[in-house]
Design a protein around this motif. Structure first.
Motif, PDB file in Angstrom:
ATOM      1  N   HIS A   1      30.879 -44.777   0.855  1.00 53.75           N
ATOM      2  CA  HIS A   1      30.546 -43.379   1.049  1.00 53.75           C
ATOM      3  C   HIS A   1      29.918 -42.787  -0.214  1.00 53.75           C
ATOM      4  O   HIS A   1      29.940 -43.398  -1.287  1.00 53.75           O
ATOM      5  N   LEU A   2      29.358 -41.613  -0.086  1.00 53.89           N
ATOM      6  CA  LEU A   2      28.816 -40.860  -1.219  1.00 53.89           C
ATOM      7  C   LEU A   2      29.747 -39.681  -1.480  1.00 53.89           C
ATOM      8  O   LEU A   2      30.154 -38.995  -0.541  1.00 53.89           O
ATOM      9  N   VAL A   3      30.092 -39.460  -2.729  1.00 56.53           N
ATOM     10  CA  VAL A   3      30.909 -38.312  -3.123  1.00 56.53           C
ATOM     11  C   VAL A   3      30.029 -37.354  -3.910  1.00 56.53           C
ATOM     12  O   VAL A   3      29.261 -37.781  -4.786  1.00 56.53           O
ATOM     13  N   ALA A   4      30.133 -36.066  -3.608  1.00 61.96           N
ATOM     14  CA  ALA A   4      29.378 -35.049  -4.343  1.00 61.96           C
ATOM     15  C   ALA A   4      30.334 -33.979  -4.832  1.00 61.96           C
ATOM     16  O   ALA A   4      31.153 -33.463  -4.063  1.00 61.96           O
ATOM     17  N   SER A   5      30.237 -33.638  -6.116  1.00 68.02           N
ATOM     18  CA  SER A   5      31.104 -32.619  -6.709  1.00 68.02           C
ATOM     19  C   SER A   5      30.364 -31.912  -7.832  1.00 68.02           C
ATOM     20  O   SER A   5      29.776 -32.568  -8.700  1.00 68.02           O
ATOM     21  N   PHE A   6      30.423 -30.573  -7.809  1.00 68.64           N
ATOM     22  CA  PHE A   6      29.871 -29.786  -8.901  1.00 68.64           C
ATOM     23  C   PHE A   6      30.958 -28.988  -9.614  1.00 68.64           C
ATOM     24  O   PHE A   6      30.664 -28.066 -10.378  1.00 68.64           O
ATOM     25  N   GLY A   7      32.210 -29.340  -9.366  1.00 63.94           N
ATOM     26  CA  GLY A   7      33.329 -28.760 -10.083  1.00 63.94           C
ATOM     27  C   GLY A   7      33.338 -27.245 -10.058  1.00 63.94           C
ATOM     28  O   GLY A   7      33.308 -26.614  -9.007  1.00 63.94           O
ATOM     29  N   SER A   8      33.338 -26.661 -11.247  1.00 66.19           N
ATOM     30  CA  SER A   8      33.405 -25.202 -11.375  1.00 66.19           C
ATOM     31  C   SER A   8      32.022 -24.562 -11.499  1.00 66.19           C
ATOM     32  O   SER A   8      31.923 -23.371 -11.804  1.00 66.19           O
ATOM     33  N   MET A   9      30.972 -25.324 -11.251  1.00 66.04           N
ATOM     34  CA  MET A   9      29.609 -24.799 -11.416  1.00 66.04           C
ATOM     35  C   MET A   9      29.198 -23.973 -10.196  1.00 66.04           C
ATOM     36  O   MET A   9      28.410 -24.401  -9.351  1.00 66.04           O
ATOM     37  N   ALA A  10      29.772 -22.780 -10.099  1.00 65.62           N
ATOM     38  CA  ALA A  10      29.535 -21.909  -8.945  1.00 65.62           C
ATOM     39  C   ALA A  10      28.336 -20.997  -9.188  1.00 65.62           C
ATOM     40  O   ALA A  10      28.416 -19.787  -9.005  1.00 65.62           O
ATOM     41  N   VAL A  11      27.236 -21.566  -9.608  1.00 66.86           N
ATOM     42  CA  VAL A  11      26.003 -20.796  -9.752  1.00 66.86           C
ATOM     43  C   VAL A  11      25.278 -20.793  -8.412  1.00 66.86           C
ATOM     44  O   VAL A  11      25.631 -21.533  -7.505  1.00 66.86           O
ATOM     45  N   GLY A  12      24.238 -19.976  -8.263  1.00 66.02           N
ATOM     46  CA  GLY A  12      23.571 -19.793  -6.975  1.00 66.02           C
ATOM     47  C   GLY A  12      23.036 -21.075  -6.360  1.00 66.02           C
ATOM     48  O   GLY A  12      22.870 -22.091  -7.026  1.00 66.02           O
ATOM     49  N   GLY A  13      22.793 -21.017  -5.056  1.00 66.56           N
ATOM     50  CA  GLY A  13      22.184 -22.147  -4.359  1.00 66.56           C
ATOM     51  C   GLY A  13      23.146 -23.185  -3.865  1.00 66.56           C
ATOM     52  O   GLY A  13      22.786 -24.357  -3.725  1.00 66.56           O
ATOM     53  N   ALA A  14      24.409 -22.803  -3.552  1.00 68.22           N
ATOM     54  CA  ALA A  14      25.409 -23.783  -3.125  1.00 68.22           C
ATOM     55  C   ALA A  14      25.012 -24.471  -1.819  1.00 68.22           C
ATOM     56  O   ALA A  14      25.207 -25.682  -1.663  1.00 68.22           O
ATOM     57  N   GLU A  15      24.446 -23.717  -0.865  1.00 73.96           N
ATOM     58  CA  GLU A  15      24.024 -24.324   0.398  1.00 73.96           C
ATOM     59  C   GLU A  15      22.806 -25.221   0.206  1.00 73.96           C
ATOM     60  O   GLU A  15      22.709 -26.291   0.816  1.00 73.96           O
ATOM     61  N   ALA A  16      21.879 -24.796  -0.641  1.00 73.08           N
ATOM     62  CA  ALA A  16      20.689 -25.613  -0.893  1.00 73.08           C
ATOM     63  C   ALA A  16      21.079 -26.937  -1.541  1.00 73.08           C
ATOM     64  O   ALA A  16      20.518 -27.992  -1.206  1.00 73.08           O
TER      65      ALA A  16
END
Length: 319
Positions: free
Chosen positions: A158-173
């Motif tokens: 599988h592929l895992v994706a994580s941006f941790g605490s990086m809640a800057v704009g463009g989360a859906e993109a």
């Protein structure tokens, strides 16, 4: 920062420790240790305060470039940034036993660099007081995984994706780019949405995508084909230790530094700055990362032989 600097002094004085172990950002920790008359030890998770000619300061504007003998000068940038909070440090001193900072400052007894030499080999010009311990980790977290997540990753690949605490704009993109790249390579994808760095659009939902706020890395990384992440020091070490190749999408701070280091060590594709993230860019980068599985597995095996916490405790025991 103001509240944190004051709290560090208040809690340190209240606890009356035998030694103060602190991150470079805790600018009030040295004066707390001096006021209590106890030694202090610096703990770094990226090279910011400990200068070297071997690489530039992580988090600085030149973090992705090797400037040779000029690398050492880049460490002036974080030192200058720290001076912005000088007045807050003075204000925090009011909570010391005598209400003011000591007249002199005692140097740290040692530096614990919680970094794996597999990702950042020790440079020739570090003092013997700098201890490259290896990463600090807790494999016990693997026991705390949600059953739905455990089922999803059970067969691996599988592929895992994580941006941790990086809640800057463009989360859906970002999520759209990740899912599109995963599907282009026939991979199921686990989205760890974290503090809002990823958000799954309704039109992308399917049996091949699972989105959860968080899951312990020791439980979901083993068996993964590739990981897409922001390149923080902790995440970079966790992914590398699991032996999984990566695509790093750095956002800020030390993340460009680690994205570059992982690529140079042969265990990640060339990093994609977050402002340049597209599905097409990720499709190409994931294809590159998938060719690096052998090297990633080799590095992971070496890192799993390290015991960074034990090494750090050994240093503290000799103070």
């Amino acid at each position: 920062m103001r509240r944190m600097l004051a709290a560090a002094v208040r809690e340190t004085v209240a606890f009356a420790p035998d030694v103060v172990v602190h991150h470079p950002l805790i600018l009030s920790a040295p004066m707390a240790a001096d006021a209590l008359g106890v030694p202090r030890v610096l703990a770094e998770f990226s090279p910011v305060a400990t200068a070297s000619e071997g690489f530039p300061a992580a988090g600085g504007p030149t973090a992705t470039y090797d400037l040779g003998r000029w690398n050492r000068s880049t460490y002036a940038v974080p030192r200058a940034a720290a001076r912005v909070f000088a007045a807050d440090v003075v204000r925090a001193a009011a909570q010391l036993p005598r209400g003011r900072r000591p007249a002199s400052r005692t140097p740290s007894r040692a530096t614990l660099m919680a970094v794996s030499p597999q990702l950042l080999p020790r440079p020739h010009d570090w003092s013997p007081r700098v201890h490259l311990t290896g990463s600090w980790h807790d494999d016990g977290l693997a026991d705390a995984v949600d059953p739905a997540v455990a089922d999803f990753v059970h067969d691996g690949g599988h592929l895992v994706a994580s941006f941790g605490s990086m809640a800057v704009g463009g989360a859906e993109a970002r999520a759209r780019a990740v899912v599109g790249a995963a599907r282009a390579h026939g991979l199921r994808v686990l989205l760890l949405t974290g503090w809002g760095g990823l958000a799954l659009p309704d039109d992308l939902r399917g049996s091949d995508v699972l989105a959860v706020r968080a899951a312990p890395f020791p439980a979901v990384l083993p068996g993964a084909a590739v990981v897409i992440h922001h390149g923080g020091a902790g995440t970079s070490h966790a992914v590398a230790r699991a032996g999984v190749p990566a695509v790093v999408v750095p956002v800020t701070a030390d993340q460009p530094f680690w994205g570059t280091q992982l690529h140079r060590r042969g265990i990640a594709a060339a990093p994609i700055p977050v402002r340049r993230l597209t599905t097409a860019a990720l499709v190409t980068a994931v294809a590159d990362a998938l060719t690096r599985g052998g090297r990633a597995a080799e590095v992971g095996r070496a890192m799993r032989r390290e015991d960074g916490l034990a090494a750090a405790l050994d240093v503290l025991g000799l103070l």
